[in-house]
Motif scaffolding. Structure first.
Motif, mmCIF file in Angstrom:
data_model
loop_
_atom_site.group_PDB
_atom_site.id
_atom_site.type_symbol
_atom_site.label_atom_id
_atom_site.label_comp_id
_atom_site.label_asym_id
_atom_site.label_seq_id
_atom_site.Cartn_x
_atom_site.Cartn_y
_atom_site.Cartn_z
ATOM 1 N N ASN A 6 0.418 4.082 -0.778
ATOM 2 C CA ASN A 6 -0.095 5.499 -0.356
ATOM 3 C C ASN A 6 0.054 5.571 1.220
ATOM 4 O O ASN A 6 0.415 6.722 1.709
ATOM 5 N N GLU A 7 0.060 4.407 1.924
ATOM 6 C CA GLU A 7 0.104 4.545 3.422
ATOM 7 C C GLU A 7 1.735 4.717 3.653
ATOM 8 O O GLU A 7 1.939 5.191 4.825
ATOM 9 N N ARG A 64 0.685 -1.183 -0.104
ATOM 10 C CA ARG A 64 0.134 -0.028 -0.103
ATOM 11 C C ARG A 64 0.932 1.353 -0.061
ATOM 12 O O ARG A 64 0.914 1.748 1.091
HETATM 13 C C1 LIG Z 1 -4.646 2.986 0.477
HETATM 14 O O1 LIG Z 1 -4.990 2.313 -0.583
HETATM 15 C C2 LIG Z 1 -5.500 1.240 -0.445
HETATM 16 C C3 LIG Z 1 -6.010 0.575 -1.952
HETATM 17 O O2 LIG Z 1 -6.269 1.712 -2.737
HETATM 18 C C4 LIG Z 1 -6.930 1.387 0.320
HETATM 19 O O3 LIG Z 1 -7.677 0.339 0.287
HETATM 20 C C5 LIG Z 1 -6.557 2.085 1.900
HETATM 21 O O4 LIG Z 1 -7.468 2.540 2.320
HETATM 22 C C6 LIG Z 1 -5.616 3.419 1.351
HETATM 23 N N1 LIG Z 1 -5.155 3.835 2.639
HETATM 24 C C7 LIG Z 1 -5.647 4.912 3.331
HETATM 25 C C8 LIG Z 1 -5.139 5.383 4.438
HETATM 26 O O5 LIG Z 1 -6.223 5.865 2.491
#
Ligand SMILES: *[C@@H]1O[C@H](CO)[C@@H](O)[C@H](O)[C@H]1NC(C)=O
Length: 306
Positions: free
Chosen positions: A58-59, A56
């Motif tokens: 993004n995280e 992930r």
């Molecule tokens: C990061 O991306 C994933 C997959 O797209 C998603 O499921 C997850 O909720 C996201 N994390 C945040 C903290 O937004």
């Protein structure tokens, strides 16, 4: 005896040089941007900071930004990447310093034929790109043009609604909505329906476009280790070349047909983008745009037609 020494020496040189080369490729500092790069985690040899990115990203990036700030440097394999994570910093970069950061980073998957050099999405922000952008804003996105296409768009949506109403079996809304969008755009550009909404061809076209997006979106080793590009270790570019070629052939066919039609007697002018482009070319006002560029113009990453 002398021969033996010479042979050993030669052998040493022959093994040493490739090792040195490999060492330099993998371990030496990749060229970093001039000045001080923004802070970032210490890179490991070979992989750099790749391991800091989890499934992930993004995280992971949010966690890293908490430690290093809204503008940080990550070493992804051999590629130095600056990551911007706050709205204020993004504004600073994209609005105030847009000229300095306007360069595009080409994924290896799109380095197909001469496509990236000609496409509006991938080419560098130079004069050629500005010319293309100008053509599009004048001939496609101007309010007069958009108003002129209104009837057509309404007609296509009406056809879609009628089609769904007539059906007694389940419909794949995604596919027919895609086909409708595609035909709206292809009518604006070429005055033809690219796919038959009710037939298999709509699904095939959708699959083709989807495959390109998937291939280009995949993590590709060659993007992180540019010296692997020639090998194309995951075969990404081999696959995208096939797909992109198919699409370019479709556009090529449409442009050719139009050229033949225009040369014929009693030709009735059409009110579409290709006609406008060909007129401009004929008048010598768009000599800077080649037929290849015209094809590529219709093929961009996310919507593949403009
Ligand atoms: C990061 O991306 C994933 C997959 O797209 C998603 O499921 C997850 O909720 C996201 N994390 C945040 C903290 O937004």
């Amino acid at each position: 005896m002398l021969n033996q020494i010479m042979d050993t020496l030669l052998l040493c040189i022959c093994t040493f040089l490739p090792c040195l080369y490999l060492y330099r490729l993998l371990f030496s500092n990749p060229s970093s941007p001039a000045g001080n790069p923004p802070p970032g985690p210490a890179p490991l040899p070979i992989v750099g900071n790749l391991l800091k990115l989890s499934a992930r990203p993004n995280e992971s990036l949010a966690d890293l930004a908490a430690a290093f700030g809204p503008v940080m440097t990550l070493q992804l394999g051999r590629v130095t990447t600056v990551v911007i994570t706050s709205a204020a910093a993004a504004k600073e970069a994209l609005q105030k310093n847009d000229q300095a950061v306007a360069g595009r980073c080409l994924p290896d998957g799109v380095r197909v034929a001469e496509y990236p050099g000609s496409s509006m999405v991938w080419r560098q922000a130079n004069q050629g790109w500005r010319n293309l952008r100008l053509l599009c804003s004048k001939w496609i996105f101007s309010s007069a043009r958009l108003d002129a296409g209104r009837g057509l768009r309404e007609k296509k949506v009406r056809q879609l609604v009628e089609l769904v109403g007539r059906r007694t079996s389940p419909v794949n809304v995604g596919t027919i909505a895609f086909a409708t969008m595609l035909n709206m755009i292809s009518n604006t550009v070429f005055s033809v329906d690219l796919v038959d909404v009710t037939s298999e061809s709509a699904q095939e076209f959708k699959d083709l476009v989807w495959s390109i997006m998937e291939e280009v979106g995949k993590p590709n080793l060659a993007d992180y280790y540019p010296f692997l590009r020639a090998l194309d270790p995951q075969g990404v570019r081999r696959k995208t070349s096939g797909y992109v070629k198919k699409l370019l052939d479709v556009f090529d066919g449409l442009i050719r047909v139009r050229l033949v039609e225009r040369a014929g007697p009693k030709y009735e002018k059409k009110e579409d983008f290709v006609e406008a482009l060909l007129d401009l070319k004929e008048k010598g006002e768009a000599t800077q745009i080649s037929t290849h560029e015209m094809k590529c113009l219709f093929l961009v990453r996310d919507h593949f037609i403009l």
